[in-house]
Design a protein around this motif. Structure first.
Motif, PDB file in Angstrom:
ATOM      1  N   ASP A  62       0.814  -1.220   0.000  1.00 44.37           N
ATOM      2  CA  ASP A  62       0.000   0.000   0.000  1.00 44.37           C
ATOM      3  C   ASP A  62       0.845   1.266   0.000  1.00 44.37           C
ATOM      4  O   ASP A  62       0.523   2.230  -0.700  1.00 44.37           O
ATOM      5  N   SER A  63       1.931   1.267   0.759  1.00 44.31           N
ATOM      6  CA  SER A  63       2.733   2.484   0.892  1.00 44.31           C
ATOM      7  C   SER A  63       3.473   2.840  -0.397  1.00 44.31           C
ATOM      8  O   SER A  63       4.018   3.939  -0.509  1.00 44.31           O
ATOM      9  N   MET A  64       3.484   1.932  -1.339  1.00 47.72           N
ATOM     10  CA  MET A  64       4.211   2.152  -2.579  1.00 47.72           C
ATOM     11  C   MET A  64       3.299   2.274  -3.798  1.00 47.72           C
ATOM     12  O   MET A  64       3.788   2.538  -4.901  1.00 47.72           O
ATOM     13  N   LYS A  65       2.027   2.096  -3.587  1.00 42.97           N
ATOM     14  CA  LYS A  65       1.093   2.219  -4.703  1.00 42.97           C
ATOM     15  C   LYS A  65       1.134   3.625  -5.268  1.00 42.97           C
ATOM     16  O   LYS A  65       1.184   4.598  -4.537  1.00 42.97           O
ATOM     17  N   GLY A  66       1.145   3.689  -6.577  1.00 41.01           N
ATOM     18  CA  GLY A  66       1.220   4.979  -7.242  1.00 41.01           C
ATOM     19  C   GLY A  66       2.636   5.474  -7.452  1.00 41.01           C
ATOM     20  O   GLY A  66       2.856   6.433  -8.189  1.00 41.01           O
ATOM     21  N   ARG A  67       3.590   4.832  -6.804  1.00 38.93           N
ATOM     22  CA  ARG A  67       4.993   5.235  -6.958  1.00 38.93           C
ATOM     23  C   ARG A  67       5.844   4.127  -7.585  1.00 38.93           C
ATOM     24  O   ARG A  67       6.744   4.397  -8.374  1.00 38.93           O
ATOM     25  N   PHE A  68       5.587   2.880  -7.223  1.00 40.26           N
ATOM     26  CA  PHE A  68       6.373   1.744  -7.706  1.00 40.26           C
ATOM     27  C   PHE A  68       5.542   0.919  -8.688  1.00 40.26           C
ATOM     28  O   PHE A  68       4.343   0.727  -8.499  1.00 40.26           O
ATOM     29  N   GLU A  73      10.030  -8.978 -18.432  1.00 39.02           N
ATOM     30  CA  GLU A  73      10.275  -9.354 -19.818  1.00 39.02           C
ATOM     31  C   GLU A  73      10.836 -10.763 -19.787  1.00 39.02           C
ATOM     32  O   GLU A  73      12.048 -10.964 -19.614  1.00 39.02           O
ATOM     33  N   ASN A  74       9.961 -11.744 -19.931  1.00 40.60           N
ATOM     34  CA  ASN A  74      10.406 -13.135 -19.832  1.00 40.60           C
ATOM     35  C   ASN A  74      11.427 -13.485 -20.917  1.00 40.60           C
ATOM     36  O   ASN A  74      12.337 -14.285 -20.679  1.00 40.60           O
ATOM     37  N   ALA A  75      11.295 -12.869 -22.070  1.00 36.73           N
ATOM     38  CA  ALA A  75      12.246 -13.148 -23.148  1.00 36.73           C
ATOM     39  C   ALA A  75      13.657 -12.708 -22.784  1.00 36.73           C
ATOM     40  O   ALA A  75      14.638 -13.222 -23.329  1.00 36.73           O
ATOM     41  N   LYS A  76      13.751 -11.750 -21.861  1.00 36.85           N
ATOM     42  CA  LYS A  76      15.062 -11.274 -21.404  1.00 36.85           C
ATOM     43  C   LYS A  76      15.403 -11.817 -20.021  1.00 36.85           C
ATOM     44  O   LYS A  76      16.394 -11.395 -19.419  1.00 36.85           O
ATOM     45  N   ASN A  77      14.561 -12.712 -19.521  1.00 35.87           N
ATOM     46  CA  ASN A  77      14.789 -13.305 -18.192  1.00 35.87           C
ATOM     47  C   ASN A  77      14.979 -12.230 -17.123  1.00 35.87           C
ATOM     48  O   ASN A  77      15.829 -12.373 -16.233  1.00 35.87           O
ATOM     49  N   THR A  78      14.174 -11.198 -17.195  1.00 36.28           N
ATOM     50  CA  THR A  78      14.360 -10.059 -16.308  1.00 36.28           C
ATOM     51  C   THR A  78      13.023  -9.553 -15.762  1.00 36.28           C
ATOM     52  O   THR A  78      12.034  -9.496 -16.493  1.00 36.28           O
ATOM     53  N   VAL A  79      13.062  -9.196 -14.486  1.00 37.35           N
ATOM     54  CA  VAL A  79      11.932  -8.538 -13.822  1.00 37.35           C
ATOM     55  C   VAL A  79      12.419  -7.170 -13.362  1.00 37.35           C
ATOM     56  O   VAL A  79      13.556  -7.032 -12.907  1.00 37.35           O
ATOM     57  N   TYR A  80      11.552  -6.179 -13.477  1.00 33.76           N
ATOM     58  CA  TYR A  80      11.924  -4.813 -13.150  1.00 33.76           C
ATOM     59  C   TYR A  80      11.077  -4.274 -12.006  1.00 33.76           C
ATOM     60  O   TYR A  80       9.947  -4.690 -11.794  1.00 33.76           O
ATOM     61  N   LEU A  81      11.653  -3.303 -11.310  1.00 28.70           N
ATOM     62  CA  LEU A  81      10.904  -2.524 -10.334  1.00 28.70           C
ATOM     63  C   LEU A  81      11.203  -1.054 -10.620  1.00 28.70           C
ATOM     64  O   LEU A  81      12.310  -0.589 -10.362  1.00 28.70           O
ATOM     65  N   GLN A  82      10.223  -0.368 -11.176  1.00 31.07           N
ATOM     66  CA  GLN A  82      10.347   1.054 -11.430  1.00 31.07           C
ATOM     67  C   GLN A  82       9.896   1.808 -10.194  1.00 31.07           C
ATOM     68  O   GLN A  82       8.774   1.616  -9.725  1.00 31.07           O
ATOM     69  N   MET A  83      10.773   2.647  -9.687  1.00 32.89           N
ATOM     70  CA  MET A  83      10.483   3.379  -8.446  1.00 32.89           C
ATOM     71  C   MET A  83      10.540   4.874  -8.739  1.00 32.89           C
ATOM     72  O   MET A  83      11.599   5.389  -9.132  1.00 32.89           O
ATOM     73  N   ASN A  84       9.426   5.539  -8.561  1.00 27.77           N
ATOM     74  CA  ASN A  84       9.335   6.974  -8.788  1.00 27.77           C
ATOM     75  C   ASN A  84       9.022   7.701  -7.488  1.00 27.77           C
ATOM     76  O   ASN A  84       8.568   7.092  -6.516  1.00 27.77           O
TER      77      ASN A  84
END
Length: 126
Positions: A62-68, A73-84
């Motif tokens: 909850d504390s990160m909703k709207g910001r994170f 991208e499974n083809a790149k074997n990568t998971v991302y976390l965008q933090m604003n």
């Protein structure tokens, strides 16, 4: 062997942004939910976000909703976390982890995960 490697951490000013990456190897990423956790000094590790194997379902504290935002991208074997709009209280070591079950319940429970990365430091300070 199964490996998860986080990257993208660093020092950022309040209000700034970072994108963390979790690179997976040694297993088929497509099959697994992946979670992000963080741990600040003197505090317990807390669940930040989780994403389903397809990417169609996401979960976020909850504390990160709207910001994170979590994505993958499974083809790149990568998971991302965008933090604003980062805040000083976001300062922590951030970890990604592989969830053992293929559903989202108890995604905040670290016991639901079997493999973890080494972590990447995020420091939010002016």
């Amino acid at each position: 062997q199964v490996q998860l490697v986080e990257s993208g951490g660093g020092l950022v000013q309040p209000g700034g942004s970072l994108r963390l990456s979790c690179s997976a190897s040694g297993f088929t990423l497509d099959y697994y939910y992946i979670g992000w956790f963080r741990q600040a000094p003197g505090k317990e590790r807390e669940g930040v976000s989780c994403i389903s194997s397809s990417g169609l379902s996401t979960y976020i504290a909850d504390s990160m909703k709207g910001r994170f935002t979590i994505s993958r991208e499974n083809a790149k074997n990568t998971v991302y976390l965008q933090m604003n709009n980062l805040k000083p209280e976001d300062t922590a070591v951030y970890y990604c982890a592989r969830k053992t079950s293929r559903y989202g319940s108890r995604w905040r429970d670290s016991a639901e995960y079997d493999y973890w990365g080494q972590g990447t430091q995020v420091t939010v300070s002016s």
